[in-house]
Design a protein around this motif. Sequence first.
Motif, short mmCIF file in Angstrom:
data_model
loop_
_atom_site.label_atom_id
_atom_site.label_comp_id
_atom_site.label_asym_id
_atom_site.label_seq_id
_atom_site.Cartn_x
_atom_site.Cartn_y
_atom_site.Cartn_z
N SER A 39 48.32 17.75 41.75
CA SER A 39 49.17 17.71 40.56
C SER A 39 48.30 17.42 39.34
CB SER A 39 50.20 16.60 40.75
OG SER A 39 50.70 16.20 39.50
N ASP A 40 48.71 17.98 38.18
CA ASP A 40 47.97 17.73 36.93
C ASP A 40 48.06 16.28 36.51
OD1 ASP A 40 47.49 20.46 36.65
OD2 ASP A 40 49.47 20.75 35.72
N THR A 85 51.61 12.23 45.11
CA THR A 85 52.23 12.70 43.87
C THR A 85 52.87 14.06 44.06
OG1 THR A 85 50.45 11.55 42.76
CG2 THR A 85 51.79 12.97 41.40
N SER A 86 52.15 14.97 44.74
CA SER A 86 52.69 16.31 44.96
C SER A 86 53.96 16.22 45.80
CB SER A 86 51.68 17.20 45.67
OG SER A 86 50.45 17.14 45.03
N ALA A 87 53.92 15.38 46.83
CA ALA A 87 55.09 15.24 47.70
C ALA A 87 56.27 14.71 46.89
CB ALA A 87 54.78 14.33 48.87
N GLN A 88 55.98 13.73 46.00
CA GLN A 88 57.05 13.17 45.16
C GLN A 88 57.71 14.24 44.31
OE1 GLN A 88 54.98 10.04 43.22
NE2 GLN A 88 56.00 8.47 44.47
N LEU A 89 56.86 15.10 43.70
CA LEU A 89 57.39 16.17 42.85
C LEU A 89 58.28 17.11 43.65
CD1 LEU A 89 54.19 17.03 40.77
CD2 LEU A 89 56.30 15.99 39.92
N LEU A 90 57.82 17.44 44.87
CA LEU A 90 58.58 18.39 45.68
C LEU A 90 59.88 17.77 46.20
CD1 LEU A 90 55.46 19.92 47.37
CD2 LEU A 90 57.12 21.21 46.00
N VAL A 91 59.82 16.47 46.52
CA VAL A 91 61.03 15.78 46.99
C VAL A 91 62.05 15.77 45.85
CG1 VAL A 91 62.00 13.56 47.69
CG2 VAL A 91 59.89 14.36 48.74
N ARG A 92 61.58 15.46 44.64
CA ARG A 92 62.49 15.41 43.51
C ARG A 92 63.11 16.79 43.28
NH1 ARG A 92 59.79 13.95 38.38
NH2 ARG A 92 58.89 12.35 39.69
N ALA A 98 51.10 21.77 42.27
CA ALA A 98 52.51 21.43 42.45
C ALA A 98 53.36 21.81 41.25
CB ALA A 98 52.63 19.94 42.75
N GLU A 99 52.84 21.59 40.02
CA GLU A 99 53.62 21.92 38.83
C GLU A 99 53.87 23.43 38.75
OE1 GLU A 99 51.18 19.65 38.64
OE2 GLU A 99 52.18 17.86 37.87
N ASN A 100 52.82 24.23 39.07
CA ASN A 100 52.99 25.68 39.05
C ASN A 100 54.04 26.11 40.06
OD1 ASN A 100 51.01 25.73 37.20
ND2 ASN A 100 49.46 26.71 38.49
N ILE A 147 50.82 20.29 52.71
CA ILE A 147 50.92 19.30 51.63
C ILE A 147 49.54 18.73 51.28
CG2 ILE A 147 51.51 17.40 53.24
CD1 ILE A 147 52.89 17.83 49.65
N GLN A 148 48.61 18.74 52.22
CA GLN A 148 47.26 18.21 51.93
C GLN A 148 46.47 19.07 50.94
OE1 GLN A 148 48.39 17.81 55.12
NE2 GLN A 148 48.21 15.60 55.32
N THR A 149 46.88 20.33 50.76
CA THR A 149 46.13 21.18 49.83
C THR A 149 46.71 21.11 48.43
OG1 THR A 149 47.54 23.04 50.41
CG2 THR A 149 45.48 22.85 51.62
N MET A 150 47.83 20.40 48.25
CA MET A 150 48.50 20.40 46.95
C MET A 150 47.86 19.39 46.00
SD MET A 150 50.85 22.61 47.10
CE MET A 150 50.54 23.75 48.43
#
Length: 489
Positions: free
Chosen positions: A180-181, A195-202, A154-156, A175-178
């Motif tokens: 996060s560090d 966590t990945s979904a949160q990052l993408l929503v933000r 997700a960060e990348n 989203i299931q394959t994402m």
Amino acid sequence: MAKRDTSFICQSCGAAYTRWQGKCEACGAWNTLAEEVAVVASVPAAQRSGRKGRSVALETLQGTATPAPRMVCGIGELDRVAGGGFVPGSVLLIGGDPGIGKSTLLVQASAALAASGQRVIYVSGEEAVDQVRLRAQRLGLEQAPVSLAAETNAENIIATLSGGPPVHMVVIDSIQTMWSDSVESAPGTVTQVRTSAQLLVRYAKQTGACVILVGHVTKDGQIAGPRVVEHMVDAVFSFEGDGGHQFRILRAQKNRFGPTDEIGVFEMTGRGLSEVANPSELFLSNRDAGAPGTAVFAGMEGTRPVLVEIQALVAPSSLGTPRRAVVGWDPNRLSMVLAVLDARCGVRLGGHDVYLNVAGGLRIGEPAADLAVAAALVSSLTGAPLPADAVYFGEASLTGAVRQVAQAAARLKEAAKLGFARAVLPSGGLDGVDAQVSLQSVGSLAELVAAIAACAPRRPAMRDSRGGGEREQRPRAVEHTEWADDEAG
Ligand code: TYD
Ligand code: MG
């Protein structure tokens, strides 16, 4: 100071436990707890710094800024379900069974949007770039200026999106394959997905890009991963269809920026999904007109009328508890209609198996289908085919009365358009409606039953399920009704 903390997290609802247990107390699911390691700060950051928080400026409801216009991709069925195009800065979750066509739909939507000059990025976590290219070639869309990436971090992804010109739409498949560090659990676990979904929503809220997340669906049809993802996003769409049919239905389950009762109908062809502009024609294409047990229901899906065939089969049961099998409708609603038919109309189906099917694989949620279901049931029971040129709609109440339903005019118009000549419907409520079909109003289910039974063959040759041979009599279940013999003429 951070400490490593092991907890057991329900993969279905996201509830956390300190010890493993078989059943999740929060959602009731069994065997869904998995061990996850999270690094948590032992003292919350706010407490450590002694920070009090700052006050923010409060605004009024009346704003001066005009919101960015919706992005219309040109695939009409998709735009309509989205509420008239995609809203910039919104996050959409599209769920569906594997192989239903989620990636196909999103490649088509991305290509259409990119062709209209928007910057679209398609990130595949499941397929290599070459595989996505192959699909685009098959769809004849390889020339579309969509940017591709195969990435799961997700960060990348966010770093990639943040560089370069502004992005209008991002597709994350899935989203299931994402991962996060910032969390240590394995990819695919609830913590990672959340966590990945949160990052993408933000990211979406900060930059105004529209983010579309593809979500997997579990065996029982829920979008896999924590339900919290459904709460975090602005809209949840499900893409449905069944293996035996070529068409697919996109349905909004939640939509902060549009209606939730619209459906989009597509057909899967050799060159991707094509829109079905008139679903009624599709659902009625292989009709068994003239066979007992089928009724055409004039329904509404959002703002659009949809005509479908309801099929019922009522057969004497050899079981102690007769079978009730329903495809495409609410089984509780069927039980209610059966109970009303029994208690108010004297139609006894206690000794019969009842099978109900909505032809074509559509799922109906409207109570307005009660009348069509009752008509199909009684028609199957009596062996009397319903008129092939009639449509039915109306809600049954527990007293046996038939109630008016919304948008009768739109239903009648669609019926007339498809060549139907009459409509059986609740009485009243049609002031000023210019109906181009003849109207046959029924006040109660008993009236409907009487009308159908009047057309039943007087002495239907029924094959007796127990004795074999022909049985020269009316079906037993309707023998005892008040109207059976005297009113029928
Ligand atoms: P896909 O979009 O990969 O499904 P999902 O992402 O939901 O898992 O669709 C795969 C199915 O669609 C596959 O069975 C093949 C079929 N298909 C077609 O029939 N025609 C086409 O043009 C394409 C691209 C796929
Ligand atoms: Mg896919």
